[in-house]
Enzyme design. Structure first.
Site, PDB file in Angstrom:
ATOM      1  N   GLU A 156      51.803 -35.204   6.276  1.00  0.00           N
ATOM      2  CA  GLU A 156      50.894 -35.206   5.136  1.00  0.00           C
ATOM      3  C   GLU A 156      50.382 -36.617   4.865  1.00  0.00           C
ATOM      4  OE1 GLU A 156      52.662 -33.903   1.474  1.00  0.00           O
ATOM      5  OE2 GLU A 156      50.825 -34.218   0.324  1.00  0.00           O
ATOM      6  N   GLU A 216      45.382 -30.368  -3.616  1.00  0.00           N
ATOM      7  CA  GLU A 216      46.248 -29.910  -2.521  1.00  0.00           C
ATOM      8  C   GLU A 216      45.327 -29.164  -1.573  1.00  0.00           C
ATOM      9  OE1 GLU A 216      49.417 -30.536  -2.039  1.00  0.00           O
ATOM     10  OE2 GLU A 216      50.222 -31.139  -3.991  1.00  0.00           O
TER      11      GLU A 216
END
Ligand SMILES: [Zn+2]
Length: 271
Positions: free
Chosen positions: A102, A235
């Site tokens: 990520e 997100e």
């Protein structure tokens, strides 16, 4: 001065003839005369073109996590006060099944986003300088936006949920009797603009597992609780979902994400 256009015409005529068209010669001559008859027009046109949509706007982009967080758990796990609770200074973030992190994803998307925003005239700051360091703490990430007096701040993340879950969502702050309260309303406006642009620009669905229609409100995130400027988290999807992981690994898709985020920010800032 009258001799000059004639000279220009003659030159243009010669050039056009060399390319094989008398009609072109007339057209070029016409343009030359029009310009010399209205000497102020080009200057005005230049001024209009130089104005960019995000001129004068300050934007802080926060790439979630950091590539170095994996190797320094002690620093990362240090507890910091986010007003509603004590939390780890930062976290490692998630990764795809084939170990695309990520931190790497948010770093890449954020840099693409910064480039687009600067091209549109904004002054942009990142909350970290590379993807090899540790942190900064979530408290510091909020402080950077506050210090810059950002018109908008955006934190880029991707989720790590069950492989069957998919879709993106936007996280906005709630009132906590704290510093974020005055910007909760504007943060929601920013969130709505970015949700729309993200859906249109990426084609990713609303989250199937968090929030309602891709909107989530939280009071436990330091990056939001401590912000005094309009701020949201995005997100971008679920890195544990094979389909979304494949998209996140694709540089062209990351560019689409960056463009969508820029469009959402611009929509909010122009409103
Ligand atoms: Zn994250």
């Amino acid at each position: 001065m009258r001799a000059l256009p004639a000279t220009v015409l003659a030159l243009l005529g010669l050039t056009a003839t060399a390319c094989g068209g008398v009609a072109n010669s007339d057209a070029a001559g016409g343009q030359g005369l029009a310009v010399s008859a209205q000497p102020q027009q080009p200057a005005q046109a230049t001024t209009i073109e130089a104005r960019k949509p995000l001129d004068g706007k300050v934007i802080v982009i926060d790439p979630g996590h950091n590539g170095g967080n994996f190797r320094d758990p002690r620093a990362v796990n240090r507890k910091v006060n986010v007003l509603t609770k004590w939390k780890a200074c930062d976290t490692t973030g998630t990764e795809t099944a084939d170990r695309y992190t990520e931190a790497a994803f948010t770093w890449d998307v954020s840099n693409r986003l910064v480039k687009i925003l600067k091209q549109r005239g904004a002054s942009v700051k990142l909350t970290r300088a590379d993807n090899d360091s540790v942190g900064p703490c979530i408290t510091q990430r909020a402080a950077i936006g506050n210090k810059a007096k950002a018109d908008a701040a955006l934190s880029v993340h991707a989720d790590g949920s069950s492989p069957g879950n998919k879709g993106f969502h936007v996280i906005m702050p709630e009132k906590i009797n704290g510093p974020v309260d005055p910007v909760v309303g504007d943060s929601k406006k920013l969130g709505l603009a970015v949700r729309q642009a993200f859906k249109t620009g990426t084609g990713l669905p609303y989250s199937t597992y968090i929030g309602k229609d891709a909107l989530d409100f939280r009071n436990d995130l330091g990056g939001l609780n401590l912000s005094t400027v309009p701020k949201i988290f995005v997100e971008c999807g679920n890195m544990k979902n094979a389909g979304e992981a494949a998209k996140f690994r694709d540089p062209e898709f990351r560019q689409r994400i960056a463009l969508a985020l820029a469009n959402g920010l611009q929509q909010y800032l122009k409103a």
